[in-house]
Enzyme design. Structure first.
Site, PDB file in Angstrom:
ATOM      1  N   LYS A  88      24.237  41.701  50.831  1.00  0.00           N
ATOM      2  CA  LYS A  88      24.727  40.293  50.807  1.00  0.00           C
ATOM      3  C   LYS A  88      25.705  40.270  52.275  1.00  0.00           C
ATOM      4  O   LYS A  88      26.650  41.002  52.222  1.00  0.00           O
ATOM      5  CB  LYS A  88      25.608  40.204  49.516  1.00  0.00           C
ATOM      6  CG  LYS A  88      25.316  38.762  48.956  1.00  0.00           C
ATOM      7  CD  LYS A  88      26.230  38.804  47.676  1.00  0.00           C
ATOM      8  CE  LYS A  88      26.129  37.327  47.212  1.00  0.00           C
ATOM      9  NZ  LYS A  88      26.873  37.172  45.856  1.00  0.00           N
TER      10      LYS A  88
HETATM   11  O1  G3P Z   1      27.542  35.075  43.723  1.00  0.00           O
HETATM   12  C1  G3P Z   1      28.517  34.337  44.140  1.00  0.00           C
HETATM   13  C2  G3P Z   1      28.848  32.834  43.522  1.00  0.00           C
HETATM   14  O2  G3P Z   1      27.669  32.739  42.655  1.00  0.00           O
HETATM   15  C3  G3P Z   1      29.978  32.519  43.124  1.00  0.00           C
HETATM   16  O3  G3P Z   1      30.574  31.789  42.068  1.00  0.00           O
HETATM   17  O4  G3P Z   1      31.762  30.640  40.558  1.00  0.00           O
HETATM   18  O5  G3P Z   1      32.985  32.187  42.443  1.00  0.00           O
HETATM   19  O6  G3P Z   1      32.029  29.999  42.877  1.00  0.00           O
HETATM   20  P1  G3P Z   1      31.708  31.018  42.019  1.00  0.00           P
END
Ligand code: G3P
Length: 219
Positions: A88
């Site tokens: 990533k």
């Molecule tokens: O994998 C990263 C992404 O899905 C982050 O999600 O909830 O931290 O905005 P969030």
């Protein structure tokens, strides 16, 4: 649509993998910190639980360092699981440089922190295997997150772009339905939301009624 789980919680991954619904896993530094597991433990176990792309994020900021970190990560995974390693990389100019180098060397990449269709297009051009638009974080600032999924899907279809779209930063089950309706390749979903997807109050009520009635049946 493929479903990845967005977590580094090894117990959750093991449980959800046993349901037969997981196609991959995405992690990020925040999720690893939240899981309570060390990064070494996560790396050691995660590949044994799911046979699909597993995204591990680099934390370097300059392209040469990202590439070095990515290669070190790949080398730390036993040979038989390496096909699933996905690096990533954050969506920056340095990130694009790293993606170009890694993709030329056959290392899978997932460009993360994508917030516009232009960013997704550039990531795909650099050779990204996956792009991860963060829809929930756009919703959080009052911008319709799903709109960029619609734009990205239209652009990728127009030009037969092979980069797969991972709808990320999912906040609720409706996001998953919308992602699927727009033809996104993958939704990466937090475990709590996958659990919400599986249940319905009418299913629970129906089971209760069947079990209650079964007691009345002469055996
Ligand atoms: O994998 C990263 C992404 O899905 C982050 O999600 O909830 O931290 O905005 P969030």
């Amino acid at each position: 649509m493929k479903i990845f789980v967005d977590t580094a919680d090894l117990n959750e991954i093991k449980e959800l993998a046993s349901w037969g619904i997981l196609d991959g896993v995405t992690t990020n530094p925040t999720l690893v910190a939240k899981s309570g597991y060390s990064f070494t433990e996560v790396i050691k176990k995660i590949f044994t639980l799911v046979d699909g792309p597993i995204s591990l994020e680099v934390v370097s900021e300059q392209a040469p360092d990202m590439v070095k970190e990515a290669k070190k990560l790949v080398a730390s995974i036993p040979q038989k699981y390496r096909k699933n390693v996905t690096i990533k990389i954050p969506m920056t100019a340095e990130g694009l440089k790293a993606v170009k180098i890694l993709s030329e060397e056959g290392i899978k990449t997932n460009v993360t922190l994508v917030f516009s269709a232009n960013q997704a297009l550039l990531a795909a051009k650099a050779g990204a295997t996956f792009v991860s638009p963060f829809i929930g974080r756009l919703d959080d600032i009052g911008q319709e997150g799903m709109q960029i999924i619609e734009e990205i899907m239209e652009i990728f279809v127009n030009y037969d772009i092979e980069t797969e779209v991972i709808v990320a930063s999912i906040r609720h089950p409706i996001h998953v339905i919308e992602a699927a309706r727009l033809g996104a390749d993958i939704a990466t979903v937090p475990p709590g939301i996958i659990r919400k997807m599986v249940t319905h109050s009418l299913t629970d009520a129906g089971i209760k009624k069947f079990l209650d009635d079964w007691k009345k049946v002469k055996k």
